[in-house]
Write a protein that holds these residues in place. Structure first.
Motif, mmCIF file in Angstrom:
data_model
loop_
_atom_site.group_PDB
_atom_site.id
_atom_site.type_symbol
_atom_site.label_atom_id
_atom_site.label_comp_id
_atom_site.label_asym_id
_atom_site.label_seq_id
_atom_site.Cartn_x
_atom_site.Cartn_y
_atom_site.Cartn_z
ATOM 1 N N GLY A 30 23.804 7.988 3.613
ATOM 2 C CA GLY A 30 22.893 8.982 3.062
ATOM 3 C C GLY A 30 22.147 8.328 1.916
ATOM 4 O O GLY A 30 22.773 7.790 0.994
ATOM 5 N N ASP A 33 21.908 7.467 10.098
ATOM 6 C CA ASP A 33 21.620 7.438 8.664
ATOM 7 C C ASP A 33 20.600 8.528 8.348
ATOM 8 O O ASP A 33 19.720 8.841 9.154
ATOM 9 N N GLU A 34 20.709 9.104 7.161
ATOM 10 C CA GLU A 34 19.746 10.120 6.740
ATOM 11 C C GLU A 34 19.185 9.744 5.377
ATOM 12 O O GLU A 34 19.876 9.148 4.552
ATOM 13 N N ASN A 64 14.944 17.804 1.391
ATOM 14 C CA ASN A 64 15.916 17.780 2.476
ATOM 15 C C ASN A 64 16.038 16.389 3.070
ATOM 16 O O ASN A 64 15.053 15.643 3.163
ATOM 17 N N PHE A 65 17.256 16.054 3.482
ATOM 18 C CA PHE A 65 17.491 14.793 4.158
ATOM 19 C C PHE A 65 16.957 14.867 5.588
ATOM 20 O O PHE A 65 16.906 15.938 6.189
ATOM 21 N N THR A 123 16.778 12.454 9.415
ATOM 22 C CA THR A 123 17.086 11.247 10.199
ATOM 23 C C THR A 123 15.881 10.799 11.010
ATOM 24 O O THR A 123 15.948 9.791 11.711
ATOM 25 N N LEU A 127 22.800 13.717 -3.171
ATOM 26 C CA LEU A 127 23.674 12.866 -2.359
ATOM 27 C C LEU A 127 25.055 13.473 -2.177
ATOM 28 O O LEU A 127 25.731 13.206 -1.175
ATOM 29 N N ASP A 187 25.683 16.325 -1.375
ATOM 30 C CA ASP A 187 25.623 17.235 -0.224
ATOM 31 C C ASP A 187 25.493 16.488 1.094
ATOM 32 O O ASP A 187 25.567 17.103 2.161
ATOM 33 N N SER A 188 25.274 15.179 1.031
ATOM 34 C CA SER A 188 25.141 14.395 2.263
ATOM 35 C C SER A 188 26.510 14.243 2.921
ATOM 36 O O SER A 188 27.512 13.963 2.254
ATOM 37 N N LYS A 189 26.554 14.393 4.252
ATOM 38 C CA LYS A 189 27.815 14.279 4.984
ATOM 39 C C LYS A 189 28.168 12.832 5.297
ATOM 40 O O LYS A 189 29.297 12.547 5.703
ATOM 41 N N ASN A 190 27.210 11.932 5.140
ATOM 42 C CA ASN A 190 27.477 10.529 5.438
ATOM 43 C C ASN A 190 28.326 9.890 4.349
ATOM 44 O O ASN A 190 28.329 10.328 3.192
ATOM 45 N N LYS A 211 26.753 6.445 0.083
ATOM 46 C CA LYS A 211 25.817 7.193 -0.757
ATOM 47 C C LYS A 211 24.991 6.186 -1.540
ATOM 48 O O LYS A 211 25.520 5.482 -2.411
#
Length: 686
Positions: free
Chosen positions: A92, A131-132, A149-150, A152, A184, A186-189, A192
């Protein structure tokens, strides 16, 4: 080495199981002698040693298999890369693009902003499937995190990059970095990362909100310097002082400005130009040493009424945005002046008013005609005469109270002032000799640009004065022997200038001095001038403009921005009066405001902030301290613009996973354990 799933390491406790079982098997058993065994041939010692060695080897292999399996599930990572195992964890990323106007500089490596956009595009290409990323412009970045917002989708990310423009509002790197870190979380990946593409101006790495912007979350931060700021030669306008505050046709507009040479070399014969409505009106040349700040004066007249967009501009250099300063003002049509004066005492007054032909629209009347006219069609009233009735005083008082202005001369006889109640009480001061006129309120706008601001004791004029008829209200602008000669007082929404002498020789020689026409003409211009003509705001900031009473009843007003784009704004009623509140001010230049009939209401100007002109670069140590003051455990890395992200980022990024190595090692240990166990069983059966 780091672990992406560190809790799995608890499983290393399981590595003790083979050891425990081995130790249990070594328990000393009770020996029972059998007589028949005495005849069995003793095993050779070497065979016994070989069996024990295989048991220890099996113990080691089984223990290592458990350790390697646990390590594989804990997903260990290292800095750097191993060929074929670069990165397997999804990322992310927040890409912060510095779009402040200093990024528009042209350096040895090209235009800084275009370099940043190009590198950011390569970063997007570098990201792997899953990856986002999120694009965040540094200047004017959205403070509401829900609006970012992220994605992909690489095509959408590149489209967002292309839509970023140079902005002129204040840069807040610490807030952008804090917001990026918050996003970051909040990113699920798993990985970071924050990428900051900037010219690394030192001024941007000073904390302003150190107490409120701090987090324990620790991403990996990459700085990519996109310029060679140390090689830029840049002149910049630091500040401008407009000396003129009353603008009229064919009169000079005076200003002084400061220029700083932020480069490393002396600049000779540099040129500053002053433009009025796009036409060059004045020019100055100057020399300036490296690192020097110099003050320069420039002046030019303008010969038309209406809006005037003024631009002070330096010659082009490697950073053009700080080479201009915008200001605007309105030159009204020739003021309409009604002069009420006894013809027998108006010769000196008429001469003073007509020194410059057509400067005003003049109409002359007798004092007693005051009640017969519609005074609202005039901007200024000049009254020189007796107030013979309360009606005359009431009419003039109402005219002034409604927002108009008047210049009133003292009558020849104090007894003629009885009905001028709105001026207060009168007092006669006997002088009877020539006196210097050298006491005046130099800081008052009435005198700005008129008198030398040096020694207050300089004798300007020394006319003979018999007596003064003073009023007890208002503030004194000019004094004679401590007595008011020229006074200003507010009446309702309007104002009055009161001269304590009549424009005749009955009270002395003042009307034949050079100061008399200067005071009369300055009074008209001052009374007609509008204070809102010079208004400024910074990019992105709102501005509140007070509406003149003439337009306070109208609801809608038109705004013309520097790009000639029209928009509309509406009147706002506040306790302090009727206002216009204007917020869309991102573009430098002058903004014109008119009413529905096209009449000029106001003009204000927007100029870039001057701190962007100093292109001094922060070193890596300062940058690391800055980041760690926000996220203490963040990893700070530096990448080179000339090296592709695939090479430079991969080389330093935290994310090369070793789990495949440990899976292979686990399988190898299990395979060897099977082989050794089988060999041991075969030998036992022989």
């Amino acid at each position: 080495m780091n672990f992406l799933n560190p809790l799995v390491l608890i499983g290393l406790i399981g590595a003790s199981i083979p050891v425990i079982l081995h130790l249990l098997n070594l328990r000393k058993l009770k020996k029972i002698e059998f007589s028949s065994l005495k005849f069995i041939k003793e095993l050779r010692k070497t065979k016994i040693k070989r069996v024990k060695l295989k048991q220890i080897l099996l113990l080691i292999l089984r223990t290592l298999a458990i350790i390697f399996a646990v390590l594989a599930f804990s997903r260990p990572t290292i800095k750097g890369t191993i060929s074929g195992f670069e990165s397997f964890a999804k990322t992310g990323a927040v890409i912060i693009v510095d779009n402040s106007y200093s990024m528009d500089a042209n350096t040895g490596s090209g235009n800084s902003f275009r370099n940043a956009i190009a590198y950011a595009g390569n970063l997007v290409d570098f990201f792997k499937e899953g990856d986002e990323a999120l694009i965040m412009p540094l200047a004017s970045h959205k403070s509401n995190r829900k609006m970012l917002n992220f994605s992909t989708n690489k095509a959408n990310l590149k489209k967002e990059l292309r839509e970023i423009d140079i902005a002129y509002s204040k840069v807040q790197l610490e807030k952008a970095l804090f917001d990026a870190i918050s996003l970051l979380q909040d990113s699920k990946n798993i990985n970071k990362e924050i990428y900051i593409l900037t010219d690394s101006q030192k001024i941007n790495f000073i904390r302003e909100f150190a107490d409120s912007l701090k987090t324990e979350f620790s991403p990996t931060v990459y700085f990519i310097p996109v310029s060679e700021a140390g090689k830029i030669e840049n002149l910049a306008i630091d500040s401008v002082r407009v000396e003129t505050n009353i603008f009229e046709m064919n009169a000079p507009v005076n200003l002084s400005f400061e220029v700083t040479n932020f480069g490393t070399q002396k600049v000779e014969n540099s040129v500053a130009n002053l433009y009025f409505n796009g036409k060059k009106s004045a020019q100055r040349t100057f020399d300036i040493e490296a690192g020097e700040t110099k003050s320069i004066a420039i002046s030019a007249p303008y010969n038309q009424s209406g809006f005037v967009e003024a631009v002070l501009e330096l010659e082009a250099d490697e950073l053009d945005a700080d080479n201009t300063f915008n200001f605007g003002f309105i030159i009204s049509d020739a003021p309409k002046v009604a002069v009420f004066s006894d013809f027998s005492s108006s010769d000196f007054l008429r001469a003073a008013l007509e020194v410059i032909p057509d400067r005003y629209s003049l109409e002359y009347y007798k004092p007693e005609e005051l009640n017969r006219l519609d005074l609202n069609k005039y901007d200024v009233v000049i009254y020189n005469g007796k107030f013979l009735s309360p009606g005359l005083a009431q009419t003039l008082n109402s005219f002034i109270s409604a927002g108009k202005a008047a210049l009133i001369f003292a009558p020849s006889d104090r007894n003629d002032t009885g009905n001028a109640y709105f001026l207060g009480s009168y007092e006669t001061s006997s002088i009877g000799r020539a006196v210097p006129i050298n006491e005046f309120e130099q800081s008052h706008p009435f005198f700005k640009g008129v008198f030398n601001s040096g020694n207050n004791n300089t004798i300007l004029e020394a006319p003979e004065i018999t007596n003064l008829i003073n009023i007890n209200q208002g503030s004194s602008l000019v004094k004679v022997l401590g007595k008011p000669l020229l006074s200003e007082l507010k009446i309702g929404e309007g104002k009055v200038l009161y001269l304590s002498l009549p424009p005749t020789l009955d009270a002395g020689s003042f009307p034949i001095t050079s100061l008399f026409p200067a005071v009369v003409n300055r009074a008209i211009l001052y009374l007609k001038a509008k204070e809102e003509n010079l208004l400024f705001t910074s990019p992105g900031s709102s501005i509140t403009i007070e509406l003149d009473k003439r337009f306070a009843a109208e609801d809608q007003f038109k705004i013309l921005d520097p790009n000639k784009v029209e928009s509309f704004t509406y009147r706002v009623s506040l306790p302090s009066g009727e206002k216009l509140v204007i917020g869309n001010t991102e573009i430098p230049g002058s903004y014109k405001i008119t009413n529905s009939d096209g009449k000029a209401i106001s003009i204000f100007s927007v100029n870039p902030i001057t701190t962007e002109s100093d292109l001094a670069v922060a070193d890596e140590e300062q940058i690391e301290r800055f980041v760690n003051s926000i996220a203490p455990d963040a990893s700070v890395n530096f990448a080179e613009l000339s090296v592709s992200p695939e090479d430079s980022i991969t080389r330093v990024r935290l994310g090369t996973e070793l789990w495949k190595f440990f899976v292979a090692a686990t399988l190898l240990c299990l395979l060897l354990e099977m082989i050794v166990a089988r060999v041991s069983r075969s030998e036992s059966e022989e």
